[in-house]
Design a protein around this motif. Structure first.
Motif, PDB file in Angstrom:
ATOM      1  N   ASN A  30       0.807  -1.220   0.000  1.00 13.92           N
ATOM      2  CA  ASN A  30       0.000   0.000   0.000  1.00 13.92           C
ATOM      3  C   ASN A  30       0.841   1.272   0.000  1.00 13.92           C
ATOM      4  N   LEU A  31       2.160   1.124  -0.001  1.00 14.54           N
ATOM      5  CA  LEU A  31       3.031   2.285   0.213  1.00 14.54           C
ATOM      6  C   LEU A  31       3.972   2.538  -0.963  1.00 14.54           C
ATOM      7  N   THR A  32       3.524   2.233  -2.168  1.00 14.57           N
ATOM      8  CA  THR A  32       4.369   2.439  -3.347  1.00 14.57           C
ATOM      9  C   THR A  32       4.588   3.930  -3.634  1.00 14.57           C
ATOM     10  N   GLN A  33       3.598   4.761  -3.315  1.00 22.77           N
ATOM     11  CA  GLN A  33       3.719   6.195  -3.592  1.00 22.77           C
ATOM     12  C   GLN A  33       4.840   6.832  -2.782  1.00 22.77           C
ATOM     13  N   ILE A  34       4.875   6.562  -1.495  1.00 23.59           N
ATOM     14  CA  ILE A  34       5.930   7.148  -0.662  1.00 23.59           C
ATOM     15  C   ILE A  34       7.289   6.534  -0.990  1.00 23.59           C
ATOM     16  N   LEU A  86      14.387   9.686   5.622  1.00 18.83           N
ATOM     17  CA  LEU A  86      13.472   8.616   6.015  1.00 18.83           C
ATOM     18  C   LEU A  86      12.045   9.031   5.726  1.00 18.83           C
ATOM     19  N   GLY A  87      11.155   8.057   5.747  1.00 12.09           N
ATOM     20  CA  GLY A  87       9.740   8.317   5.564  1.00 12.09           C
ATOM     21  C   GLY A  87       8.953   7.867   6.776  1.00 12.09           C
ATOM     22  N   ILE A  88       7.837   8.543   7.025  1.00 18.06           N
ATOM     23  CA  ILE A  88       6.961   8.224   8.154  1.00 18.06           C
ATOM     24  C   ILE A  88       5.558   7.979   7.615  1.00 18.06           C
ATOM     25  N   VAL A  89       4.987   6.851   7.975  1.00 20.66           N
ATOM     26  CA  VAL A  89       3.628   6.504   7.563  1.00 20.66           C
ATOM     27  C   VAL A  89       2.812   6.191   8.821  1.00 20.66           C
ATOM     28  N   VAL A  90       1.602   6.742   8.874  1.00 16.82           N
ATOM     29  CA  VAL A  90       0.701   6.427   9.989  1.00 16.82           C
ATOM     30  C   VAL A  90      -0.636   5.960   9.441  1.00 16.82           C
ATOM     31  N   LEU A 117       7.943   3.015   9.199  1.00 11.15           N
ATOM     32  CA  LEU A 117       9.079   3.826   8.771  1.00 11.15           C
ATOM     33  C   LEU A 117       9.605   3.336   7.425  1.00 11.15           C
ATOM     34  N   ILE A 118      10.063   4.279   6.608  1.00 18.53           N
ATOM     35  CA  ILE A 118      10.585   3.966   5.286  1.00 18.53           C
ATOM     36  C   ILE A 118      12.063   4.358   5.241  1.00 18.53           C
ATOM     37  N   SER A 119      12.898   3.459   4.732  1.00 20.92           N
ATOM     38  CA  SER A 119      14.332   3.733   4.624  1.00 20.92           C
ATOM     39  C   SER A 119      14.625   4.663   3.453  1.00 20.92           C
ATOM     40  N   GLU A 120      15.840   5.176   3.413  1.00 22.36           N
ATOM     41  CA  GLU A 120      16.223   6.153   2.397  1.00 22.36           C
ATOM     42  C   GLU A 120      16.143   5.577   0.982  1.00 22.36           C
ATOM     43  N   THR A 121      16.142   4.263   0.863  1.00 20.66           N
ATOM     44  CA  THR A 121      16.039   3.611  -0.441  1.00 20.66           C
ATOM     45  C   THR A 121      14.607   3.447  -0.918  1.00 20.66           C
ATOM     46  N   GLY A 122      13.645   3.786  -0.060  1.00 23.57           N
ATOM     47  CA  GLY A 122      12.238   3.560  -0.376  1.00 23.57           C
ATOM     48  C   GLY A 122      11.722   2.231   0.121  1.00 23.57           C
ATOM     49  N   GLU A 123      12.583   1.426   0.721  1.00 29.47           N
ATOM     50  CA  GLU A 123      12.181   0.138   1.268  1.00 29.47           C
ATOM     51  C   GLU A 123      11.625   0.316   2.684  1.00 29.47           C
ATOM     52  N   MET A 124      10.718  -0.580   3.048  1.00 28.77           N
ATOM     53  CA  MET A 124      10.168  -0.546   4.398  1.00 28.77           C
ATOM     54  C   MET A 124      11.256  -0.870   5.423  1.00 28.77           C
ATOM     55  N   LYS A 167      22.483   5.773   8.294  1.00 26.05           N
ATOM     56  CA  LYS A 167      21.335   5.722   7.400  1.00 26.05           C
ATOM     57  C   LYS A 167      20.357   4.658   7.898  1.00 26.05           C
ATOM     58  N   MET A 168      19.126   4.771   7.460  1.00 24.38           N
ATOM     59  CA  MET A 168      18.105   3.817   7.908  1.00 24.38           C
ATOM     60  C   MET A 168      18.489   2.377   7.570  1.00 24.38           C
ATOM     61  N   THR A 169      18.997   2.160   6.371  1.00 28.47           N
ATOM     62  CA  THR A 169      19.364   0.796   5.981  1.00 28.47           C
ATOM     63  C   THR A 169      20.496   0.257   6.852  1.00 28.47           C
ATOM     64  N   GLU A 170      21.403   1.127   7.271  1.00 27.00           N
ATOM     65  CA  GLU A 170      22.497   0.706   8.152  1.00 27.00           C
ATOM     66  C   GLU A 170      21.982   0.428   9.561  1.00 27.00           C
TER      67      GLU A 170
END
Length: 460
Positions: free
Chosen positions: A230-234, A245-249, A258-265, A365-368
């Motif tokens: 459901n989070l392809t847009q962000i 990073l991204g924040i989804v509620v 939370l979304i990592s800098e790569t766009g991955e969850m 970074k988020m992925t790290e």
């Protein structure tokens, strides 16, 4: 669609016939039962009740019905309007109210709504209290107030109060967050989070906030459950603007993804894990999550030399276990962070404040950062219930089949294997058996789930 009545509230779709859906008549009946329970069970002839709602299209209509019904029973209403679930919970204690009602169907699509009922601590009703409310609703034996005894309705806004409370938490490091010059994308699925989360981020000192679906229209831009599909847009927005990073509620803002800098969850399960890691480093103590949550929290807790406990699914159960074990942090693996220093309720605002403080302190970074935690994969499956299916028989058969493994039956059946687990339970919110399985990778988690599903479906 049959109304779903559980510790998660009274939930159903809008429209249709009374008793089959969440119609205006059902709203009046169940609110009357709750108001009557406050008089008989809690001994409050004239109670004060906080009312909040998310931005669902049906919310305003139902809020008017709720306010009028409570007033008709002689109770006073503090209507805080568009508000997150945790904001409403906090408002109950701030107002020294006797209870609260939240109009939200959480992660369900826009055609759903629900009544979530709170006690005077701003916490969800216990199973026993909830059963009394349902019993009163079944009887429909209500006595409404005479004209001179009608309750008063007042309006207040608690959004800034809640934000200020988060800013004042000792472990929320506003100075460090501000110095980090963060760029954050927010997807609030067109509900109240679109108002609250950007305001919180700017108050925390986030340099740039990019808003997606932050207009609180209730017309959800996508399925509101914060899961990858459901989070392809962000995910695309993260890549486009090179955000940190991204924040989804979800619509009522008690879950934080939370979304990592790569766009991955980053992984909903790891919201609580990361926040707990941060809290335990500063305030050692016990942790709690529910049976369907990742083993990663237990691993992080044991690594910190503390004790982990599991509770039955449901916020009220997690809170009870947290109180019993004096936990300093807990919650649910769906992104629900419960931090007693603030209040005993899942709170995405608190989660944001604590996570960002952790993130900037780590300087990764988020992925790290994700690599700091034990790698697990949870597979989420379900069996849709048909009228002829006997859930109790299925669960009993599974306990017998896997008697040689560690089996926990405080909430459905959880089977702990050496390298993973499977948890089966009847949903509180949908006519399904939820099946969660976890292992070190996706293939192993799916294999565990498939094996247990085959056994379950063979039980007649």
């Amino acid at each position: 669609m049959t109304l779903i009545k559980s510790i998660s509230g009274i939930r159903g779709t809008v429209g249709g016939r009374p008793g089959d859906n969440l119609t205006p008549l059902d709203i009046v009946k169940f609110v009357s039962a709750y108001a009557t329970w406050l008089k008989t069970g809690a001994g409050k002839k004239k109670a004060r009740i906080v009312l909040g709602r998310d931005a669902r299209i049906s919310g305003d209509m139902y809020a008017k019905l709720v306010s009028a019904t409570l007033s008709g029973l002689g109770h006073d209403v503090i209507n805080i309007g568009l508000a997150t679930t945790p904001t409403t919970e906090i408002a109950v204690t701030a107002e020294k109210a006797d209870g609260g009602i939240i109009l939200t169907a959480s992660h369900n699509p826009k055609q759903w709504n629900a009544l979530k009922l709170l006690n005077n601590q701003g916490e969800f009703l216990s199973a026993a209290d909830g059963a009394q409310v349902l019993e009163l609703a079944a009887k429909e034996d209500f006595e409404y107030a005479e004209v001179d005894e009608l309750g008063e309705i007042t309006e207040k806004d608690y959004t800034q109060y809640h934000i200020d409370q988060v800013l004042n938490l000792k472990l929320v490091n506003r100075e460090a967050i501000s110095k980090a010059n963060l760029k954050v994308v927010v997807d609030a699925v067109n509900s109240i989070g679109g108002v609250v989360i950007p305001r919180l981020l700017r108050a925390l000192g986030v340099k740039e906030v990019i808003e997606l679906n932050c207009e609180p229209t209730g017309k959800f831009a996508h399925n509101p459950e914060p899961i990858p599909e459901n989070l392809t847009q962000i995910a695309e927005k993260m890549k486009e603007c090179h955000a940190d990073l991204g924040i989804v509620v979800d619509p009522d803002v008690d879950r934080l993804a939370l979304i990592s800098e790569t766009g991955e969850m980053f992984g909903e399960e790891y919201t609580l894990v990361a926040v707990a890691d941060y809290v335990l480093k500063h305030t050692p103590g016990n942790t709690v999550s529910n049976l369907s949550s990742s083993r990663a929290l237990k691993d992080v807790t044991l690594a910190a030399g503390q004790e982990y406990n599991a509770a039955a699914v449901g916020e009220v159960n997690v809170v009870a276990k947290m109180k019993a074990t004096h936990a300093v942090i807990g919650g649910e693996g769906n992104g629900g962070v419960i931090y007693p220093e603030s209040h005993y309720g899942r709170d995405a605002l608190v989660g944001v404040g604590l996570f960002l403080s952790h993130y900037v302190a780590k300087g990764k970074k988020m992925t790290e950062l994700k690599k700091d935690y034990p790698p697990y994969f949870i597979s989420k499956n379900k069996i849709t219930l048909s009228p002829e299916m006997n859930v109790d028989k299925i669960l009993a058969g599974l306990k017998e089949k896997y008697a040689n493994e560690k089996v926990t039956d405080i909430d459905g059946v959880k089977i702990d294997f050496e390298k993973g687990w499977v948890h089966l339970r009847k949903s509180n919110t949908e006519p399904i058996i939820r099946i969660y399985s976890e292992a070190k990778d996706e293939a192993a988690a799916n294999a565990l789930a498939e094996e247990v599903i085959r056994v379950a479906q063979a039980i007649r």
